[in-house]
Write a protein that holds these residues in place. Structure first.
Motif, PDB file in Angstrom:
ATOM      1  N   ALA A  27       0.831  -1.212   0.000  1.00  0.00           N
ATOM      2  CA  ALA A  27       0.000   0.000   0.000  1.00  0.00           C
ATOM      3  C   ALA A  27       0.862   1.257   0.000  1.00  0.00           C
ATOM      4  CB  ALA A  27      -0.945  -0.005   1.201  1.00  0.00           C
ATOM      5  N   GLU A  28       1.956   1.252   0.755  1.00  0.00           N
ATOM      6  CA  GLU A  28       2.867   2.398   0.758  1.00  0.00           C
ATOM      7  C   GLU A  28       3.449   2.634  -0.632  1.00  0.00           C
ATOM      8  OE1 GLU A  28       5.863   1.610   3.696  1.00  0.00           O
ATOM      9  OE2 GLU A  28       4.713   2.556   5.303  1.00  0.00           O
ATOM     10  N   GLN A  29       3.860   1.550  -1.289  1.00  0.00           N
ATOM     11  CA  GLN A  29       4.430   1.692  -2.630  1.00  0.00           C
ATOM     12  C   GLN A  29       3.372   2.154  -3.631  1.00  0.00           C
ATOM     13  OE1 GLN A  29       7.715   1.584  -3.347  1.00  0.00           O
ATOM     14  NE2 GLN A  29       7.969   1.303  -1.158  1.00  0.00           N
ATOM     15  N   ALA A  30       2.143   1.686  -3.474  1.00  0.00           N
ATOM     16  CA  ALA A  30       1.053   2.126  -4.358  1.00  0.00           C
ATOM     17  C   ALA A  30       0.827   3.621  -4.194  1.00  0.00           C
ATOM     18  CB  ALA A  30      -0.222   1.342  -4.063  1.00  0.00           C
ATOM     19  N   VAL A  50       8.192  -4.751  -4.255  1.00  0.00           N
ATOM     20  CA  VAL A  50       8.134  -5.233  -2.880  1.00  0.00           C
ATOM     21  C   VAL A  50       8.417  -6.728  -2.962  1.00  0.00           C
ATOM     22  CG1 VAL A  50       6.691  -5.577  -0.841  1.00  0.00           C
ATOM     23  CG2 VAL A  50       6.420  -3.498  -2.217  1.00  0.00           C
ATOM     24  N   SER A  51       9.375  -7.163  -2.179  1.00  0.00           N
ATOM     25  CA  SER A  51       9.735  -8.576  -2.193  1.00  0.00           C
ATOM     26  C   SER A  51       9.027  -9.297  -1.062  1.00  0.00           C
ATOM     27  CB  SER A  51      11.249  -8.724  -2.048  1.00  0.00           C
ATOM     28  OG  SER A  51      11.613 -10.082  -2.073  1.00  0.00           O
ATOM     29  N   SER A  52       8.354 -10.400  -1.403  1.00  0.00           N
ATOM     30  CA  SER A  52       7.676 -11.188  -0.367  1.00  0.00           C
ATOM     31  C   SER A  52       8.577 -12.270   0.190  1.00  0.00           C
ATOM     32  CB  SER A  52       6.397 -11.822  -0.929  1.00  0.00           C
ATOM     33  OG  SER A  52       6.719 -12.806  -1.878  1.00  0.00           O
ATOM     34  N   ALA A  53       9.805 -12.354  -0.294  1.00  0.00           N
ATOM     35  CA  ALA A  53      10.739 -13.370   0.182  1.00  0.00           C
ATOM     36  C   ALA A  53      12.143 -12.808   0.185  1.00  0.00           C
ATOM     37  CB  ALA A  53      10.676 -14.611  -0.701  1.00  0.00           C
ATOM     38  N   ASP A 113      11.740  -5.160   7.444  1.00  0.00           N
ATOM     39  CA  ASP A 113      12.219  -3.970   6.774  1.00  0.00           C
ATOM     40  C   ASP A 113      12.848  -4.280   5.420  1.00  0.00           C
ATOM     41  OD1 ASP A 113      15.372  -3.507   8.554  1.00  0.00           O
ATOM     42  OD2 ASP A 113      14.410  -5.284   7.728  1.00  0.00           O
ATOM     43  N   GLN A 114      12.735  -5.479   4.954  1.00  0.00           N
ATOM     44  CA  GLN A 114      13.365  -5.875   3.687  1.00  0.00           C
ATOM     45  C   GLN A 114      12.437  -5.594   2.529  1.00  0.00           C
ATOM     46  OE1 GLN A 114      14.904  -9.800   3.663  1.00  0.00           O
ATOM     47  NE2 GLN A 114      16.017  -9.500   1.782  1.00  0.00           N
ATOM     48  N   GLU A 115      12.613  -4.438   1.939  1.00  0.00           N
ATOM     49  CA  GLU A 115      11.788  -3.997   0.823  1.00  0.00           C
ATOM     50  C   GLU A 115      12.733  -3.440  -0.227  1.00  0.00           C
ATOM     51  OE1 GLU A 115       8.958  -0.202   0.098  1.00  0.00           O
ATOM     52  OE2 GLU A 115       8.786  -1.240   1.974  1.00  0.00           O
ATOM     53  N   GLN A 116      12.472  -3.732  -1.463  1.00  0.00           N
ATOM     54  CA  GLN A 116      13.313  -3.225  -2.527  1.00  0.00           C
ATOM     55  C   GLN A 116      12.449  -2.479  -3.506  1.00  0.00           C
ATOM     56  OE1 GLN A 116      14.879  -6.966  -3.867  1.00  0.00           O
ATOM     57  NE2 GLN A 116      16.740  -6.679  -2.695  1.00  0.00           N
ATOM     58  N   SER A 117      12.918  -1.346  -3.941  1.00  0.00           N
ATOM     59  CA  SER A 117      12.194  -0.616  -4.971  1.00  0.00           C
ATOM     60  C   SER A 117      13.179  -0.104  -6.002  1.00  0.00           C
ATOM     61  CB  SER A 117      11.385   0.529  -4.367  1.00  0.00           C
ATOM     62  OG  SER A 117      12.246   1.440  -3.750  1.00  0.00           O
TER      63      SER A 117
END
Length: 170
Positions: A10-13, A152-155, A165-169
């Motif tokens: 949702a944040e990325q959207a 957003v990585s789900s793994a 906190d592991q998110e990639q954009s």
């Protein structure tokens, strides 16, 4: 699925609004919580959730193989437009990778995201600046460098669920 995953998406959207491609990709291996995250977003925000494999296969049934390859992009665009929503969630996009349809799935998703925010699941991984679909030994394997999408990585990198906190954009 980690409970923060829908929040990250949702944040990325929200961040996608001013971008040229308003595309958010939720990447990860099967059973890593991607579909569940989209269902949670659908429930919380009311964003339409579209099963692309199901909706597209219904529209392709009466077409020849050649017609399918020629019309698939327009059919997917029609499916998304019918939602009449600024944000659309796409799940089960595997059909777009079928070799007979001769599509560039990332480009198709990018074109859909020019006029609305598209959040799509993606069976694969985001490594560095590359987005991969499937595994290298799979016939539908694709690698896209510089995907021009928020990811957003789900793994995690080893295939385990990501740390909070592991998110990639990109």
């Amino acid at each position: 699925m980690l409970p923060h995953l829908p929040h990250q998406v949702a944040e990325q959207a929200d961040k996608a609004g001013p971008l040229y491609y308003r595309l958010v990709i939720l990447a990860g291996p099967p059973r890593s919580g991607k579909t569940r995250a989209l269902h949670d977003l659908h429930s919380k925000h009311g964003w339409p959730l579209v099963n692309i494999n199901l909706a597209l296969s219904k529209r392709l049934l009466d077409l020849t193989a050649r017609q399918r390859a020629l019309r698939v992009a327009r059919l997917v665009d029609d499916i998304v437009q019918e939602t009449d929503s600024e944000t659309v969630l796409l799940d089960n996009i595997e059909m777009l990778f079928h070799p007979d349809l001769k599509q560039d799935p990332l480009r198709l998703l990018q074109s859909l995201s020019r006029n609305r925010t598209i959040v799509s699941t993606w069976r694969g991984a985001h490594v560095g600046e590359s987005l991969m679909y499937a595994t290298p030994d799979h016939p539908e394997y694709r690698r896209f460098d510089d995907p021009q999408a928020l990811i957003v990585s789900s793994a995690g990198p080893s295939g385990t669920e990501a740390a909070p906190d592991q998110e990639q954009s990109a």
